[in-house]
Design an enzyme around this catalytic site. Structure first.
Site, PDB file in Angstrom:
ATOM      1  N   HIS A  80       0.995   4.844   1.653  1.00  0.00           N
ATOM      2  CA  HIS A  80       0.129   6.545   2.206  1.00  0.00           C
ATOM      3  C   HIS A  80       0.915   7.242   1.844  1.00  0.00           C
ATOM      4  CE1 HIS A  80      -2.343   7.551   5.448  1.00  0.00           C
ATOM      5  NE2 HIS A  80      -1.201   7.715   6.089  1.00  0.00           N
TER       6      HIS A  80
ATOM      7  N   SER B 286       5.268   6.834   2.008  1.00  0.00           N
ATOM      8  CA  SER B 286       5.273   5.694   2.429  1.00  0.00           C
ATOM      9  C   SER B 286       4.558   4.323   1.347  1.00  0.00           C
ATOM     10  CB  SER B 286       5.453   4.829   4.130  1.00  0.00           C
ATOM     11  OG  SER B 286       6.345   5.938   4.959  1.00  0.00           O
TER      12      SER B 286
ATOM     13  N   ASN C 228       0.784  -1.105  -0.186  1.00  0.00           N
ATOM     14  CA  ASN C 228       0.023   0.384  -0.075  1.00  0.00           C
ATOM     15  C   ASN C 228       0.749   1.330   0.158  1.00  0.00           C
ATOM     16  OD1 ASN C 228      -2.590   2.083   0.466  1.00  0.00           O
ATOM     17  ND2 ASN C 228      -1.758   1.825   2.687  1.00  0.00           N
TER      18      ASN C 228
ATOM     19  N   ASP D 191      -3.159   1.298   7.898  1.00  0.00           N
ATOM     20  CA  ASP D 191      -1.260   1.717   8.054  1.00  0.00           C
ATOM     21  C   ASP D 191      -0.445   1.711   8.471  1.00  0.00           C
ATOM     22  OD1 ASP D 191      -2.503   3.279   5.830  1.00  0.00           O
ATOM     23  OD2 ASP D 191      -3.574   4.330   7.156  1.00  0.00           O
TER      24      ASP D 191
END
Ligand code: GAR
Length: 221
Positions: free
Chosen positions: A113, A140, A111, A149
């Site tokens: 973020h 990140s 992911n 997250d």
């Protein structure tokens, strides 16, 4: 140099600019990914049109029409697995994933973020960075775990915060960094240079500190 390509599925909810950055990177014969499908939980996501423009199969699997979160996730998982991915990239996919979903793709889902995690998980990261008075902000890329997250970090891009920044101006600077960072982080994972092991990111064949330094300058160039 031509390299074998691994199959990557991108999940998104919005405009899809990070997906676009991954697609652009993947056009290079020496980039180890092929974006094989784009899936959105929003039928009107701009990213679906962008994917189509690039000739990438893109479908919406909206939450509406599914009895509950579990049924929706089952449909999303079926769509992902139909594309037989080696890796799943979340690129602005704005849904909390269940533990089962995270577990199924553990070590195979990453992911991006818009903050220097573990600072500012969740929403409104740019306004919160300004309110906190940080001088560096950024983005990140991390492996996805059940903690929102919170999964182990693969790579980060930092940008300076200007005295006259607004959330929008800061977001634009961070987004530029994201478009550089995400293809880089995906390459690290697909090359086996960053892998998920017992809840941590293990690096091989790179010096993570050098890698981090390299991700500062391009973001502000
Ligand atoms: C990006 O800034 C991404 O980091 C963020 O959503 C935006 C999507 O933009 N993701 C999150 O906030 C996830 N917690 P895009 O659709 O143009 O790529």
């Amino acid at each position: 140099m031509t390299v074998p390509k691994k199959r990557v599925v991108v999940l998104l909810s919005g405009r899809g600019s990070n997906m676009g950055a991954l697609v652009e990177a993947a056009k290079s014969p020496d980039y180890p990914a092929e974006i094989v499908a784009v899936i959105s939980d929003k039928a009107n996501a701009g990213g679906l049109g962008l994917a189509h423009e690039h000739g990438i199969p893109a479908i919406a699997v909206p939450r509406q029409g599914h009895a509950d979160k579990a049924a929706h996730e089952a449909a999303v998982i079926a769509a992902i697995e139909a594309a037989e991915p080696d890796l799943v990239c979340l690129a602005g996919y704005m849904r909390l994933l269940s533990a089962d979903f995270c577990e199924r793709f553990a070590g195979r889902m990453i992911n991006i973020h818009p903050s220097l995690l573990p600072l500012f998980p969740g929403l409104d990261t740019h306004a919160r960075a300004l309110a906190a008075g940080v001088r560096l902000h950024g983005a990140s890329v991390h492996f996805v775990t059940f903690e929102m997250d919170g999964g182990p970090i693969i790579a980060q891009g930092a940008v300076p915060v200007s005295a006259d920044d607004t959330p929008d101006s800061l977001a634009a600077r961070v987004l530029k960094a994201e478009h550089h960072l995400y293809p880089h982080a995906l390459r690290l994972v697909l090359d086996g240079k960053a892998r998920f092991e017992e809840g941590r990111t293990v690096f091989a064949g790179i010096e993570p500190a050098d890698d981090a330094v390299r991700l500062i300058a391009p973001a502000i160039a």
